[in-house]
Motif scaffolding. Structure first.
Motif, PDB file in Angstrom:
ATOM      1  N   ILE A   1      44.292 -57.735  38.344  1.00  0.00           N
ATOM      2  CA  ILE A   1      44.572 -56.986  37.121  1.00  0.00           C
ATOM      3  C   ILE A   1      44.809 -57.932  35.933  1.00  0.00           C
ATOM      4  O   ILE A   1      44.500 -57.595  34.799  1.00  0.00           O
ATOM      5  N   GLU A   2      45.339 -59.126  36.223  1.00  0.00           N
ATOM      6  CA  GLU A   2      45.628 -60.039  35.116  1.00  0.00           C
ATOM      7  C   GLU A   2      44.330 -60.479  34.431  1.00  0.00           C
ATOM      8  O   GLU A   2      44.236 -60.467  33.209  1.00  0.00           O
ATOM      9  N   ARG A   3      43.342 -60.827  35.230  1.00  0.00           N
ATOM     10  CA  ARG A   3      42.046 -61.219  34.645  1.00  0.00           C
ATOM     11  C   ARG A   3      41.351 -60.030  34.007  1.00  0.00           C
ATOM     12  O   ARG A   3      40.754 -60.123  32.943  1.00  0.00           O
TER      13      ARG A   3
ATOM     14  N   VAL B   1      39.792 -56.783  29.139  1.00  0.00           N
ATOM     15  CA  VAL B   1      39.940 -55.533  28.370  1.00  0.00           C
ATOM     16  C   VAL B   1      40.300 -55.817  26.906  1.00  0.00           C
ATOM     17  O   VAL B   1      39.670 -55.290  25.990  1.00  0.00           O
ATOM     18  N   VAL B   2      41.295 -56.675  26.679  1.00  0.00           N
ATOM     19  CA  VAL B   2      41.676 -56.965  25.278  1.00  0.00           C
ATOM     20  C   VAL B   2      40.500 -57.590  24.537  1.00  0.00           C
ATOM     21  O   VAL B   2      40.232 -57.240  23.391  1.00  0.00           O
TER      22      VAL B   2
ATOM     23  N   PRO C   1      45.052 -49.528  40.930  1.00  0.00           N
ATOM     24  CA  PRO C   1      46.101 -49.855  41.909  1.00  0.00           C
ATOM     25  C   PRO C   1      45.696 -51.016  42.833  1.00  0.00           C
ATOM     26  O   PRO C   1      46.541 -51.845  43.185  1.00  0.00           O
ATOM     27  N   VAL C   2      44.416 -51.091  43.199  1.00  0.00           N
ATOM     28  CA  VAL C   2      43.956 -52.194  44.046  1.00  0.00           C
ATOM     29  C   VAL C   2      43.986 -53.502  43.256  1.00  0.00           C
ATOM     30  O   VAL C   2      44.437 -54.542  43.755  1.00  0.00           O
ATOM     31  N   ALA C   3      43.531 -53.453  42.024  1.00  0.00           N
ATOM     32  CA  ALA C   3      43.553 -54.644  41.166  1.00  0.00           C
ATOM     33  C   ALA C   3      44.989 -55.113  40.956  1.00  0.00           C
ATOM     34  O   ALA C   3      45.270 -56.313  40.883  1.00  0.00           O
ATOM     35  N   GLU C   4      45.877 -54.163  40.883  1.00  0.00           N
ATOM     36  CA  GLU C   4      47.303 -54.457  40.699  1.00  0.00           C
ATOM     37  C   GLU C   4      47.867 -55.159  41.951  1.00  0.00           C
ATOM     38  O   GLU C   4      48.551 -56.168  41.844  1.00  0.00           O
TER      39      GLU C   4
END
Ligand code: C2E
Ligand code: CA
Ligand code: CA
Ligand code: CA
Length: 279
Positions: free
Chosen positions: A86-88, A93-94, A78-81
């Motif tokens: 979150i985009e980076r 992750v992928v 939620p903080v990254a969002e």
């Protein structure tokens, strides 16, 4: 004016509660965590009930904080969002998930399909489809090996936009799953517009089966609906044998949960896959 400024400051500091403080700390540390390589992926097997084989893996991010130890995504996603980080993180992750698929292949282990979670902000990221496609291509993974999971509520926030993004991802060959299904108030009428492959039944419904009559009715209806629409269905949060038996009787396709395995770090995943091919 100086006096007023100071009062202002006092007022502000008093207002910062513990939660805001933690949020600020996290925000600060999160942006460094990517550079310091503090994130890890754990993989939870998805089991096909027809074959008993591992059909998919869900990638779940963990943060190994230098002082606080393992932090669960519920704390920091939620903080990254909020901060856009979150985009980076999502691109990391992928990439990591695809690299691990390549490592499985190199180790002669089965390479199940990989499920990857997308938060609302990632989903709306410009060029999401192109960016993800470029990464998997570079690493040498087919889009059909990747299933992107979006929660029902993410999709329902803006249906027209969601249809558009789904179609772009679908054209590139990605599989698409609706996560936490049953919690987001979508209607069949809305769902039929989406090029979806999989419905994931939220674990809040799986928890109560078979005793709770409402949960049992809801799970039964979702499985029947998924079949009617030609979708695959995964029940999440399966922890006990009686839940599994109920899902088997419904001919639910796949299951995921602690009953089979917790999310595993890469090395333990290898052992799990090794054992699952020898039995
Ligand atoms: P989710 O996508 O619904 O993931 C399933 C969560 O249920 C995971 O929690 C998993 O560890 C947990 N779980 C699996 N089996 C069982 C079970 O049998 N019983 C119970 N009680 N729980 C089970 P986790 O790993 O803490 O992740 C929480 C959420 O964080 C995820 O919910 C997902 O929304 C988000 N998340 C995790 N990784 C990522 C990521 O890479 N990107 C994004 N955007 N979100 C992520
Ligand atoms: Ca998920
Ligand atoms: Ca879920
Ligand atoms: Ca969830």
């Amino acid at each position: 004016a100086k006096q007023r400024g100071r009062n202002h400051y006092h007022f502000y500091t008093q207002d910062i509660n513990a939660q805001t403080y933690r949020h600020l700390m996290l925000e600060n540390e999160l942006s460094k965590a990517l550079e310091r390589d503090e994130f890890q992926l754990h993989y939870q097997p998805q089991i096909s009930l027809a074959t008993g084989k591992v059909e998919g893996l869900e990638a779940l991010v963990r943060w190994e904080h230098p002082e606080k130890g393992y932090l669960s995504p519920g704390h920091f996603i939620p903080v990254a969002e909020d901060t856009g980080l979150i985009e980076r993180l999502g691109l990391w992750v992928v990439r990591r998930a695809c690299e691990d698929m390549k490592r499985l292949e190199a180790a002669d282990l089965p390479v199940p399909r990989m499920a990857i979670n997308l938060s609302p902000r990632q989903f709306r990221q410009t060029d999401l489809a192109c960016q993800y496609a470029a990464i998997i291509k570079e690493i040498g993974i087919q889009a059909s090996q990747i299933e992107l999971e979006l929660t029902e509520s993410t999709i329902m926030q803006d249906i027209d936009k969601a249809v558009e993004i789904f179609e772009a991802l679908h054209r590139l060959g990605f599989r698409l799953a609706v996560d936490d299904f049953g919690t987001g108030y979508s209607s069949l009428n809305q769902l039929k517009h989406f090029p979806i492959h999989t419905l994931k039944i939220d674990r809040s419904f799986v928890r109560g089966i078979p005793q709770d009559r409402d949960d049992a009715a809801i799970v039964t209806a979702i499985v029947a609906m998924a079949k009617g629409l030609g979708l695959e269905v995964v029940a999440e949060g399966v922890e006990a044998r009686h839940q599994l038996e109920f899902l088997k009787a419904l001919e639910c396709e796949s299951v995921q949960g602690y009953y089979f395995s917790r999310p595993l770090p890469y090395d333990e995943l290898c052992e799990y896959l090794q054992d699952s091919c020898s039995t």
